[in-house]
Design a protein around this motif. Structure first.
Motif, PDB file in Angstrom:
ATOM      1  N   ASP A 226      30.163  36.922  34.093  1.00 41.32           N
ATOM      2  CA  ASP A 226      30.111  38.267  33.524  1.00 41.32           C
ATOM      3  C   ASP A 226      30.571  39.336  34.508  1.00 41.32           C
ATOM      4  OD1 ASP A 226      28.877  37.385  31.048  1.00 41.32           O
ATOM      5  OD2 ASP A 226      27.095  37.013  32.252  1.00 41.32           O
ATOM      6  N   VAL A 227      30.372  39.076  35.800  1.00 46.84           N
ATOM      7  CA  VAL A 227      30.725  40.039  36.849  1.00 46.84           C
ATOM      8  C   VAL A 227      31.330  39.277  38.019  1.00 46.84           C
ATOM      9  CG1 VAL A 227      29.813  41.680  38.559  1.00 46.84           C
ATOM     10  CG2 VAL A 227      28.949  41.730  36.213  1.00 46.84           C
ATOM     11  N   VAL A 228      32.398  39.829  38.592  1.00 48.74           N
ATOM     12  CA  VAL A 228      33.016  39.285  39.806  1.00 48.74           C
ATOM     13  C   VAL A 228      32.868  40.311  40.918  1.00 48.74           C
ATOM     14  CG1 VAL A 228      35.162  38.508  40.893  1.00 48.74           C
ATOM     15  CG2 VAL A 228      34.708  37.931  38.503  1.00 48.74           C
ATOM     16  N   THR A 229      32.361  39.879  42.058  1.00 44.08           N
ATOM     17  CA  THR A 229      32.229  40.784  43.200  1.00 44.08           C
ATOM     18  C   THR A 229      32.765  40.121  44.464  1.00 44.08           C
ATOM     19  OG1 THR A 229      30.035  40.068  43.989  1.00 44.08           O
ATOM     20  CG2 THR A 229      30.087  41.660  42.179  1.00 44.08           C
ATOM     21  N   GLY A 230      32.945  40.948  45.482  1.00 40.98           N
ATOM     22  CA  GLY A 230      33.336  40.451  46.788  1.00 40.98           C
ATOM     23  C   GLY A 230      34.657  41.032  47.271  1.00 40.98           C
ATOM     24  N   PRO A 231      34.798  41.180  48.573  1.00 39.05           N
ATOM     25  CA  PRO A 231      36.021  41.742  49.150  1.00 39.05           C
ATOM     26  C   PRO A 231      37.134  40.715  49.206  1.00 39.05           C
ATOM     27  CG  PRO A 231      34.511  41.135  50.896  1.00 39.05           C
ATOM     28  CD  PRO A 231      33.799  40.836  49.601  1.00 39.05           C
ATOM     29  N   GLY A 232      38.333  41.188  49.516  1.00 33.74           N
ATOM     30  CA  GLY A 232      39.471  40.286  49.662  1.00 33.74           C
ATOM     31  C   GLY A 232      40.735  41.061  49.957  1.00 33.74           C
ATOM     32  N   ASN A 233      41.850  40.350  50.010  1.00 37.65           N
ATOM     33  CA  ASN A 233      43.114  41.001  50.321  1.00 37.65           C
ATOM     34  C   ASN A 233      43.688  41.690  49.084  1.00 37.65           C
ATOM     35  OD1 ASN A 233      44.213  38.959  48.729  1.00 37.65           O
ATOM     36  ND2 ASN A 233      44.935  37.760  50.471  1.00 37.65           N
ATOM     37  N   VAL A 234      44.928  42.160  49.188  1.00 37.65           N
ATOM     38  CA  VAL A 234      45.525  42.915  48.090  1.00 37.65           C
ATOM     39  C   VAL A 234      45.683  42.058  46.834  1.00 37.65           C
ATOM     40  CG1 VAL A 234      47.922  42.429  48.775  1.00 37.65           C
ATOM     41  CG2 VAL A 234      47.392  44.506  47.477  1.00 37.65           C
ATOM     42  N   PHE A 235      45.847  40.744  46.983  1.00 33.73           N
ATOM     43  CA  PHE A 235      45.986  39.873  45.825  1.00 33.73           C
ATOM     44  C   PHE A 235      44.654  39.732  45.083  1.00 33.73           C
ATOM     45  CE2 PHE A 235      49.459  38.796  48.645  1.00 33.73           C
ATOM     46  CZ  PHE A 235      50.539  38.808  47.769  1.00 33.73           C
ATOM     47  N   VAL A 236      43.574  39.640  45.841  1.00 28.67           N
ATOM     48  CA  VAL A 236      42.242  39.605  45.229  1.00 28.67           C
ATOM     49  C   VAL A 236      41.952  40.926  44.526  1.00 28.67           C
ATOM     50  CG1 VAL A 236      39.763  39.462  45.704  1.00 28.67           C
ATOM     51  CG2 VAL A 236      41.344  37.902  46.857  1.00 28.67           C
ATOM     52  N   ALA A 237      42.237  42.029  45.202  1.00 32.05           N
ATOM     53  CA  ALA A 237      41.987  43.346  44.608  1.00 32.05           C
ATOM     54  C   ALA A 237      42.821  43.554  43.346  1.00 32.05           C
ATOM     55  CB  ALA A 237      42.282  44.439  45.632  1.00 32.05           C
ATOM     56  N   THR A 238      44.070  43.114  43.382  1.00 31.94           N
ATOM     57  CA  THR A 238      44.937  43.253  42.206  1.00 31.94           C
ATOM     58  C   THR A 238      44.424  42.397  41.059  1.00 31.94           C
ATOM     59  OG1 THR A 238      46.844  43.700  43.628  1.00 31.94           O
ATOM     60  CG2 THR A 238      47.302  43.038  41.370  1.00 31.94           C
ATOM     61  N   ALA A 239      43.987  41.186  41.362  1.00 36.32           N
ATOM     62  CA  ALA A 239      43.437  40.318  40.318  1.00 36.32           C
ATOM     63  C   ALA A 239      42.209  40.951  39.683  1.00 36.32           C
ATOM     64  CB  ALA A 239      43.090  38.950  40.903  1.00 36.32           C
TER      65      ALA A 239
END
Length: 464
Positions: A226-239
């Motif tokens: 239901d919810v996705v959290t956590g940091p990451g690179n630009v590909f994670v942020a874009t996803a």
């Protein structure tokens, strides 16, 4: 990189001089140093990854693991025995640090859960604001240039405090560790009681969480969250940006940043060390000093030249500190400095001024504020009790750091009796007529007609 090279680099630390200038809020915001935005560059590649994971499931994930991580896998779920082995082999000092971080984070998180509000609107009429945890969350822990067991703590603890019943965690597979995530990541998950862990990295992990993955011959399904959290690179942020109409997300986190508001009372060695501590994350990390003291800025440059030369990741740090996203912002006084801080809206903001606590209390926009000489950002990264998953790139003007409410949703419960509805029935009819929605009013009026059928529809034929 030699000390001489570093010294030359830091004598040219970017400078923005706002002294004597009176900018509008829009002009001030536009003037702030920022890293270049790369979402557009990543969008096409991420869209293709998401589409592939949705249509081809584990087969796509296996291909992506081989392409991006250099590992072969038939199924990405981490075996229970690998989690147990990772914890058993964990360095005792690291385990003690994680246990302390967990205890402090749990104390803070458990205090955050808001109480339900049951509000008597009128006699026989109540409206309740009820907080309910989401059923299932997917937590992403990045790999990249560093290992982040602390991000396991920061994501899992508030989810547990919120009462989430199903938690899945993903982290990139590592070729050096047999295709599993880093063992310290696995140990931290096991320490927190998380047994559903996947060796999936990047945008594909976000896609798998958002849409789920059917079972294959090698292992079970990955159920959607239901919810996705956590940091990451630009590909994670874009996803995360691309799936947020399907699932909730915490934020589209960018590269880490620190701003330091300091006057002539600040200790240059502390300021420089704290700028370096964030710059070592990534060559694109931002470290910004906001000050009204030219003497302090000179002393910080000197400290940077010395400290960068001796730090392990000196080349990475030097590149971050000399980039357009970093630098010194000169202001007339602390008052103007506060305005700059609010315009910059830093992920991490340190206050090194006279009356630092009072100054901190006047800041509106920051992910987290660190007050005085003995509250460095690295304290918040690990053991302050606060959460280090924070809004970046100026989004602290409207966004909050990861917290218990990230994993909660509010449900409104309306409970009116007959007399309470009758009291406002005329108002409802009038407003429904004004909006040309007469059936809305009829749904109230029917309840008060003398010949209204009020018996429940029971017996043979009920519901037909």
């Amino acid at each position: 990189m030699t000390a001489a090279t570093n010294s030359a680099t830091f004598s040219a630390l970017p400078v923005l001089d706002l002294r004597g200038r009176r900018l509008s809020a829009a002009e001030l915001k536009a003037a702030m140093p920022r890293a270049e935005t790369t979402f557009d560059v990543a969008s096409q590649a991420v869209e293709e990854i998401i589409s592939s994971v949705r249509s081809r499931g584990y087969a796509a994930l296996s291909e992506l693991a081989e392409r991006f991580d250099g590992v072969e896998q038939s199924h990405p779920k981490v075996p229970a025995e690998a989690l147990a082995e990772a914890l058993a082999s964990l360095d005792p000092a690291v385990r003690a640090g994680l246990e302390e971080a967990i205890a402090r984070a749990r104390t803070f998180a458990e205090a955050q859960k808001p109480a339900d509000a049951v509000v008597p609107i009128a006699p026989g009429a109540t409206v309740t604001h009820k907080w309910v945890p989401v059923a299932r969350v997917g937590l992403y822990v990045p790999g990249g240039l560093a290992v982040y067991p602390s991000s396991v703590v920061m994501n899992v603890v508030p989810a547990l405090a919120a009462g989430v019943g199903s938690i899945a965690l993903a982290s990139p597979p590592q070729k050096d560790f047999g295709g599993l995530p880093h063992p310290t990541i696995l140990a931290a998950a096991r320490l927190l009681g998380i047994d559903e862990v996947y060796a999936i990295g990047g945008a594909q992990a976000v896609a798998a969480f958002a849409y789920g993955v059917p079972a294959n011959e090698a292992g079970p399904a990955l159920e959607p969250v239901d919810v996705v959290t956590g940091p990451g690179n630009v590909f994670v942020a874009t996803a995360k940006r691309l799936v947020k109409s399907v699932v909730g997300i915490d934020a589209e986190a960018g590269t880490t940043e620190i701003a330091i508001l300091a006057d002539d009372t600040a200790v240059p060695a502390y300021v420089a060390a704290d700028m370096i501590s964030q710059a070592e994350h990534d060559p694109h990390a931002a470290s910004v000093l906001i000050t009204d003291s030219a003497a302090l800025a000179d002393a910080v440059r000197a400290e940077l030249a010395e400290q960068v030369a001796s730090t392990r990741h000196s080349e990475r740090v030097a590149k971050a500190l000399s980039g357009p996203q970093s630098g010194v912002i000169f202001v007339d006084d602390v008052e103007q400095g506060i305005a700059v801080c609010d315009a910059y809206a830093a992920e991490h903001l340190e206050i090194h001024t006279r009356d630092a606590a009072a100054v901190a209390g006047r800041i509106r926009n920051a992910g987290a504020i660190f007050v005085g000489d003995y509250s460095p950002v690295s304290l918040g990264d690990y053991c302050a009790g606060s959460n280090h998953v924070l809004p970046t790139s100026g989004t602290a003007t409207f966004a909050s750091g990861l917290n218990v409410t990230t994993f909660l949703k509010a449900v409104q419960i309306i409970d009116y009796g007959r007399a309470a509805l009758e009291e406002v029935g005329g108002h409802i009819v009038a407003l429904a007529q004004a909006e040309d929605l007469p059936a809305h009013g009829d749904a109230v009026a029917v309840r008060f007609k003398p010949d209204a059928r009020t018996e429940p529809a029971t017996g043979e034929g009920a519901g037909a």
